[in-house]
Design a protein around this motif. Structure first.
Motif, mmCIF file in Angstrom:
data_model
loop_
_atom_site.group_PDB
_atom_site.id
_atom_site.type_symbol
_atom_site.label_atom_id
_atom_site.label_comp_id
_atom_site.label_asym_id
_atom_site.label_seq_id
_atom_site.Cartn_x
_atom_site.Cartn_y
_atom_site.Cartn_z
ATOM 1 N N ARG A 18 0.139 2.537 6.461
ATOM 2 C CA ARG A 18 0.992 3.480 5.749
ATOM 3 C C ARG A 18 1.615 2.805 4.533
ATOM 4 N NH1 ARG A 18 5.322 6.842 9.116
ATOM 5 N NH2 ARG A 18 3.369 7.854 9.723
ATOM 6 N N GLY A 19 1.443 3.414 3.384
ATOM 7 C CA GLY A 19 2.010 2.879 2.161
ATOM 8 C C GLY A 19 1.183 1.804 1.501
ATOM 9 N N ALA A 20 0.046 1.436 2.113
ATOM 10 C CA ALA A 20 -0.764 0.353 1.549
ATOM 11 C C ALA A 20 -1.690 0.849 0.442
ATOM 12 C CB ALA A 20 -1.587 -0.310 2.652
ATOM 13 N N GLY A 21 -2.108 2.114 0.530
ATOM 14 C CA GLY A 21 -3.085 2.656 -0.409
ATOM 15 C C GLY A 21 -2.704 2.534 -1.873
ATOM 16 N N PRO A 22 -1.484 2.952 -2.265
ATOM 17 C CA PRO A 22 -1.109 2.848 -3.680
ATOM 18 C C PRO A 22 -1.135 1.419 -4.206
ATOM 19 C CG PRO A 22 0.367 4.356 -2.533
ATOM 20 C CD PRO A 22 -0.480 3.706 -1.482
ATOM 21 N N TRP A 23 -0.752 0.461 -3.368
ATOM 22 C CA TRP A 23 -0.786 -0.945 -3.794
ATOM 23 C C TRP A 23 -2.215 -1.409 -3.996
ATOM 24 C CZ3 TRP A 23 3.572 -3.254 -5.303
ATOM 25 C CH2 TRP A 23 4.790 -2.741 -4.833
ATOM 26 N N ALA A 24 -3.095 -1.007 -3.072
ATOM 27 C CA ALA A 24 -4.504 -1.380 -3.215
ATOM 28 C C ALA A 24 -5.113 -0.732 -4.455
ATOM 29 C CB ALA A 24 -5.281 -0.978 -1.968
ATOM 30 N N ALA A 25 -4.740 0.534 -4.710
ATOM 31 C CA ALA A 25 -5.255 1.222 -5.899
ATOM 32 C C ALA A 25 -4.781 0.540 -7.181
ATOM 33 C CB ALA A 25 -4.812 2.685 -5.878
ATOM 34 N N ALA A 26 -3.523 0.104 -7.189
ATOM 35 C CA ALA A 26 -3.002 -0.605 -8.361
ATOM 36 C C ALA A 26 -3.744 -1.930 -8.570
ATOM 37 C CB ALA A 26 -1.506 -0.859 -8.199
ATOM 38 N N THR A 74 -3.970 -9.686 -16.039
ATOM 39 C CA THR A 74 -4.199 -8.535 -15.164
ATOM 40 C C THR A 74 -4.792 -8.970 -13.822
ATOM 41 O OG1 THR A 74 -6.294 -8.176 -16.359
ATOM 42 C CG2 THR A 74 -4.426 -6.774 -16.955
ATOM 43 N N LEU A 75 -5.577 -10.040 -13.823
ATOM 44 C CA LEU A 75 -6.053 -10.599 -12.551
ATOM 45 C C LEU A 75 -4.878 -11.087 -11.710
ATOM 46 C CD1 LEU A 75 -9.267 -12.784 -13.072
ATOM 47 C CD2 LEU A 75 -9.016 -10.730 -11.670
ATOM 48 N N ALA A 76 -3.935 -11.774 -12.350
ATOM 49 C CA ALA A 76 -2.768 -12.277 -11.629
ATOM 50 C C ALA A 76 -1.922 -11.125 -11.088
ATOM 51 C CB ALA A 76 -1.932 -13.165 -12.551
ATOM 52 N N ALA A 77 -1.686 -10.097 -11.919
ATOM 53 C CA ALA A 77 -0.894 -8.948 -11.475
ATOM 54 C C ALA A 77 -1.591 -8.213 -10.330
ATOM 55 C CB ALA A 77 -0.655 -8.002 -12.651
ATOM 56 N N GLY A 78 -2.905 -8.035 -10.456
ATOM 57 C CA GLY A 78 -3.650 -7.362 -9.394
ATOM 58 C C GLY A 78 -3.575 -8.095 -8.076
ATOM 59 N N THR A 79 -3.546 -9.426 -8.126
ATOM 60 C CA THR A 79 -3.430 -10.203 -6.895
ATOM 61 C C THR A 79 -2.088 -9.949 -6.218
ATOM 62 O OG1 THR A 79 -4.844 -11.910 -7.853
ATOM 63 C CG2 THR A 79 -3.552 -12.519 -5.919
ATOM 64 N N GLY A 80 -1.034 -9.837 -7.002
ATOM 65 C CA GLY A 80 0.276 -9.517 -6.432
ATOM 66 C C GLY A 80 0.277 -8.161 -5.760
ATOM 67 N N PHE A 81 -0.312 -7.157 -6.419
ATOM 68 C CA PHE A 81 -0.413 -5.832 -5.807
ATOM 69 C C PHE A 81 -1.241 -5.883 -4.529
ATOM 70 C CE2 PHE A 81 0.082 -4.146 -10.345
ATOM 71 C CZ PHE A 81 1.443 -3.899 -10.160
ATOM 72 N N LEU A 82 -2.312 -6.664 -4.554
ATOM 73 C CA LEU A 82 -3.185 -6.770 -3.379
ATOM 74 C C LEU A 82 -2.432 -7.366 -2.188
ATOM 75 C CD1 LEU A 82 -5.917 -6.625 -1.985
ATOM 76 C CD2 LEU A 82 -6.495 -8.817 -3.031
ATOM 77 N N LEU A 83 -1.656 -8.408 -2.414
ATOM 78 C CA LEU A 83 -0.883 -9.005 -1.327
ATOM 79 C C LEU A 83 0.066 -7.990 -0.700
ATOM 80 C CD1 LEU A 83 0.039 -12.533 -2.740
ATOM 81 C CD2 LEU A 83 -1.556 -12.016 -0.894
ATOM 82 N N ALA A 84 0.716 -7.195 -1.548
ATOM 83 C CA ALA A 84 1.624 -6.174 -1.028
ATOM 84 C C ALA A 84 0.869 -5.145 -0.188
ATOM 85 C CB ALA A 84 2.355 -5.482 -2.184
ATOM 86 N N GLY A 85 -0.315 -4.737 -0.652
ATOM 87 C CA GLY A 85 -1.115 -3.782 0.107
ATOM 88 C C GLY A 85 -1.605 -4.354 1.420
ATOM 89 N N LEU A 86 -2.042 -5.601 1.413
ATOM 90 C CA LEU A 86 -2.517 -6.234 2.644
ATOM 91 C C LEU A 86 -1.400 -6.331 3.670
ATOM 92 C CD1 LEU A 86 -4.629 -9.164 1.113
ATOM 93 C CD2 LEU A 86 -5.510 -7.101 2.217
ATOM 94 N N ARG A 224 -9.594 2.340 1.637
ATOM 95 C CA ARG A 224 -10.331 3.258 2.533
ATOM 96 C C ARG A 224 -9.580 3.516 3.819
ATOM 97 N NH1 ARG A 224 -15.023 0.274 0.646
ATOM 98 N NH2 ARG A 224 -14.799 -1.119 2.433
ATOM 99 N N SER A 225 -9.000 2.495 4.404
ATOM 100 C CA SER A 225 -8.257 2.684 5.662
ATOM 101 C C SER A 225 -7.022 3.534 5.459
ATOM 102 C CB SER A 225 -7.868 1.337 6.270
ATOM 103 O OG SER A 225 -6.958 0.647 5.441
ATOM 104 N N GLY A 226 -6.395 3.389 4.285
ATOM 105 C CA GLY A 226 -5.226 4.210 3.998
ATOM 106 C C GLY A 226 -5.584 5.681 3.874
ATOM 107 N N ARG A 227 -6.752 5.976 3.307
ATOM 108 C CA ARG A 227 -7.172 7.383 3.193
ATOM 109 C C ARG A 227 -7.524 7.959 4.556
ATOM 110 N NH1 ARG A 227 -11.081 6.831 -2.179
ATOM 111 N NH2 ARG A 227 -9.377 6.773 -3.720
ATOM 112 N N LYS A 228 -8.116 7.137 5.437
ATOM 113 C CA LYS A 228 -8.480 7.640 6.769
ATOM 114 C C LYS A 228 -7.249 7.933 7.616
ATOM 115 C CE LYS A 228 -12.937 5.248 7.011
ATOM 116 N NZ LYS A 228 -13.730 4.172 7.668
ATOM 117 N N SER A 229 -6.181 7.172 7.383
ATOM 118 C CA SER A 229 -4.979 7.355 8.202
ATOM 119 C C SER A 229 -4.125 8.535 7.743
ATOM 120 C CB SER A 229 -4.124 6.078 8.175
ATOM 121 O OG SER A 229 -3.662 5.809 6.869
#
Length: 230
Positions: A18-26, A74-86, A224-229
């Motif tokens: 829950r709440g992980a999808g937007p972070w992964a999308a970012a 943008t690679l560095a910023a994306g990694t931060g978003f990814l950690l939050a989503g994970l 994908r898991s966020g959309r399924k949930s």
């Protein structure tokens, strides 16, 4: 004397992801912007930077310096978003994983602000910072991915991701070895100039493609898991 027992329903288990999808999308958006910027640099700066002989950092020495900064930041910023989503997806984002991913992001940021020098030119302070920041970032990301893969093996949803991530990590270490070997002709050259055959640019681009897989696989899995949930 009899008593009537009241059966209470068990509390519902929290929904994972829950709440992980937007972070992964970012994160995916940032990674996509980085790739597009790199492709634009490859086309627009083809006359200034040889993609086989010269590394991506050499774009900072051309008219594409701003594009290079966008590409790595943008690679560095994306990694931060990814950690939050994970973390929100329930994956084991431990302190070592965060520390290693932070080294990757910090290395990218330093490379953006401390440009390198042309191959064979005398070293400068900026180039030294760039070199060591590059070494740190290249080692940190596969190390972080390997730890994440081992921790995700028993995850109820993302156990398949663990196997894919471990395979990609193995490929990343192999690609990094090839890239380091490609640097030897320049590092061992007796003079401050080397005019022999080089393939360090091609090797580095291969490494970064594998690293994008390391970043993209968990981001897509969380999305994908966020959309399924839902």
């Amino acid at each position: 004397m009899s008593s009537v027992e009241t059966i209470r329903p068990a509390p519902a288990a929290p929904r994972q992801g829950r709440g992980a999808g937007p972070w992964a999308a970012a994160a995916i958006a940032c990674f996509g912007l980085s790739v597009v910027t790199a492709l634009v640099l490859h086309v627009t700066q083809a006359a200034a930077v040889d993609p086989v002989r010269q590394v991506i950092s050499d774009y900072a020495l051309s008219a594409g310096a701003g594009g290079f900064a966008v590409c790595v930041l943008t690679l560095a910023a994306g990694t931060g978003f990814l950690l939050a989503g994970l973390a929100r997806a329930g994956l084991p984002v431990t302190r070592p994983v965060v520390a290693l991913a932070g080294c990757w992001g910090a290395g990218l940021t330093l490379c953006a602000f401390f440009p390198t020098i042309p191959t064979g030119a005398p070293m400068t302070l900026s180039a030294e910072v760039h070199r060591y920041a590059g070494l740190v970032l290249f080692v940190s990301l596969p190390a972080a991915a390997g730890l994440l893969a081992r921790g995700a093996v028993n995850h109820p949803v993302h156990h398949g991701l663990a196997a894919r991530l471990q395979r990609s990590t193995d490929w990343a270490w192999a690609a990094l070895t090839v890239f380091l070997l490609s640097q030897l002709p320049v590092l061992l050259a007796p003079a401050h100039a080397f005019d022999g055959p080089l393939f360090q640019g091609l090797a580095e681009r291969l490494v970064l493609v594998v690293y994008l897989v390391l970043l993209g696989e968990p981001a897509l899995a969380v999305l994908r898991s966020g959309r399924k949930s839902c």
